[in-house]
Design a protein around this motif. Sequence first.
Motif, PDB file in Angstrom:
ATOM      1  N   GLU A   1      -6.086 -40.840  17.819  1.00  0.00           N
ATOM      2  CA  GLU A   1      -4.925 -40.002  17.495  1.00  0.00           C
ATOM      3  C   GLU A   1      -5.206 -39.141  16.271  1.00  0.00           C
ATOM      4  O   GLU A   1      -4.888 -37.949  16.246  1.00  0.00           O
ATOM      5  N   GLU A   2      -5.812 -39.715  15.239  1.00  0.00           N
ATOM      6  CA  GLU A   2      -6.154 -38.944  14.040  1.00  0.00           C
ATOM      7  C   GLU A   2      -7.112 -37.807  14.375  1.00  0.00           C
ATOM      8  O   GLU A   2      -6.994 -36.688  13.859  1.00  0.00           O
TER       9      GLU A   2
ATOM     10  N   ALA B   1      -7.436 -36.280  17.306  1.00  0.00           N
ATOM     11  CA  ALA B   1      -6.715 -35.264  18.075  1.00  0.00           C
ATOM     12  C   ALA B   1      -5.825 -34.421  17.163  1.00  0.00           C
ATOM     13  O   ALA B   1      -5.773 -33.191  17.286  1.00  0.00           O
ATOM     14  N   GLN B   2      -5.131 -35.074  16.242  1.00  0.00           N
ATOM     15  CA  GLN B   2      -4.249 -34.349  15.328  1.00  0.00           C
ATOM     16  C   GLN B   2      -5.048 -33.409  14.435  1.00  0.00           C
ATOM     17  O   GLN B   2      -4.629 -32.273  14.187  1.00  0.00           O
ATOM     18  N   THR B   3      -6.191 -33.865  13.954  1.00  0.00           N
ATOM     19  CA  THR B   3      -7.026 -33.018  13.096  1.00  0.00           C
ATOM     20  C   THR B   3      -7.498 -31.784  13.855  1.00  0.00           C
ATOM     21  O   THR B   3      -7.493 -30.667  13.320  1.00  0.00           O
ATOM     22  N   ALA B   4      -7.916 -31.975  15.116  1.00  0.00           N
ATOM     23  CA  ALA B   4      -8.369 -30.843  15.930  1.00  0.00           C
ATOM     24  C   ALA B   4      -7.244 -29.838  16.139  1.00  0.00           C
ATOM     25  O   ALA B   4      -7.452 -28.618  16.061  1.00  0.00           O
ATOM     26  N   GLU B   5      -6.043 -30.334  16.395  1.00  0.00           N
ATOM     27  CA  GLU B   5      -4.897 -29.453  16.615  1.00  0.00           C
ATOM     28  C   GLU B   5      -4.564 -28.673  15.340  1.00  0.00           C
ATOM     29  O   GLU B   5      -4.300 -27.465  15.387  1.00  0.00           O
TER      30      GLU B   5
ATOM     31  N   SER C   1     -16.369 -36.868  13.205  1.00  0.00           N
ATOM     32  CA  SER C   1     -15.657 -35.810  13.931  1.00  0.00           C
ATOM     33  C   SER C   1     -14.630 -35.119  13.041  1.00  0.00           C
ATOM     34  O   SER C   1     -14.522 -33.884  13.034  1.00  0.00           O
ATOM     35  N   ILE C   2     -13.872 -35.896  12.293  1.00  0.00           N
ATOM     36  CA  ILE C   2     -12.851 -35.320  11.417  1.00  0.00           C
ATOM     37  C   ILE C   2     -13.498 -34.479  10.320  1.00  0.00           C
ATOM     38  O   ILE C   2     -13.018 -33.387   9.996  1.00  0.00           O
ATOM     39  N   ALA C   3     -14.597 -34.944   9.771  1.00  0.00           N
ATOM     40  CA  ALA C   3     -15.297 -34.159   8.747  1.00  0.00           C
ATOM     41  C   ALA C   3     -15.767 -32.827   9.312  1.00  0.00           C
ATOM     42  O   ALA C   3     -15.628 -31.773   8.669  1.00  0.00           O
TER      43      ALA C   3
ATOM     44  N   LEU D   1     -12.000 -30.230  20.322  1.00  0.00           N
ATOM     45  CA  LEU D   1     -12.538 -31.585  20.254  1.00  0.00           C
ATOM     46  C   LEU D   1     -12.627 -32.087  21.685  1.00  0.00           C
ATOM     47  O   LEU D   1     -11.620 -32.197  22.379  1.00  0.00           O
ATOM     48  N   THR D   2     -13.829 -32.346  22.138  1.00  0.00           N
ATOM     49  CA  THR D   2     -14.040 -32.825  23.498  1.00  0.00           C
ATOM     50  C   THR D   2     -15.007 -34.001  23.461  1.00  0.00           C
ATOM     51  O   THR D   2     -15.639 -34.266  22.435  1.00  0.00           O
ATOM     52  N   TYR D   3     -15.080 -34.719  24.576  1.00  0.00           N
ATOM     53  CA  TYR D   3     -15.868 -35.948  24.616  1.00  0.00           C
ATOM     54  C   TYR D   3     -16.931 -35.897  25.705  1.00  0.00           C
ATOM     55  O   TYR D   3     -16.806 -35.167  26.682  1.00  0.00           O
TER      56      TYR D   3
END
Length: 356
Positions: free
Chosen positions: A109-110, A112-116, A85-87, A122-124
């Motif tokens: 948390e990582e 969510a922070q990356t998406a912001e 997801s972060i990539a 970012l959804t699930y």
Amino acid sequence: MTKTLKVGLIGAGGIAQGVHIPNYLKCGEKAEIAAVADVAKEKAEECAQKFNIPNMYGHYQDMLEKQDLDAVSVCTPNKFHKEASIAALNAGCHVLCEKPPAMNIQEAEEMAQTAEEAGKILTYGFHFRHAPETEALKRFVDAGEIGSIYSVNVNAMRRRGIPGWGVFTNKELQGGGPLIDIGVHMLDTALYLMDYPEPDTVLGATYQKLGNRKGVGLMGEWDWENFTIEDMARGMITFKNGASILLNSSFAANVEKVDEMNVSLMGDEGGADLFPLRIYQEKHDTLVNLTPIKLPKKGYHELEIERFVDACLNQTTPLSTAREGVILQRIIQGLYQSAETGEAVKLDQFIINGIK
């Protein structure tokens, strides 16, 4: 953003081929599946041939570097949700990640922070939020018909429903058993109906009584000799607003029903069971039950994918947010920690590596 969302798939297994790809195809011109990646390259090749996907890769990083994608579905085992997801977010893509959000709070948390920071969605994959019963009950809740919700029962119970495929019984890859796999669905649905109140304290218990021995399987034969997860989890969650949830979740338990997924709400103006939807109220000195005679028939997953595509194209907030994912992960991890220690966990003091 173009009018057609260019989508890539990370992971080409059952959830990708059975849910994500068919429902992206139903979106018509709004979405185009441009590429698929899987560490098992032969699986990516098979998937690409089956669905006429023009590009396939053995590693998602190659796909993200070489393809001009707008969005990505992450369909990997739970252990790889965060990394993938972060990539994708850092590559400028919106992300629909399968549930649960991650393996632990730090990872959620990582993400969510990356998406912001990236300014991306970012959804699930909490598809039960898109159920017609959930949507109808949410309208009643929002209109005040249930009043203040103070007590909730959550059940995600299977009699002998241990998956006989995939990595569902591998704790290292999944992070846990029924609690983090199916219990998380009904827990998220309950929290959504409650407007995601702030959790306070959790008390959990897990059991491994049936899954680590040979038995009757209603979802195929499982590898009972390498069964490393719980087969049942129970918990109580209290919230800062005074509400509470009682949760039961199992892959295998000696109960009557083969499969039960349900949320029961109790408020000071009414109550409800979700599946099937029934609403209980007191009106004009009379106790009444309300039951819908017709609800929309569109599939949960179809609506989930369709709404993700629309949110990406229109830059709107998705139904399930990354911050809600962090709250949910705190509760799940708190329940597992409570089960390990035998003590209730106060979530305000539940700090790991500086993350609450």
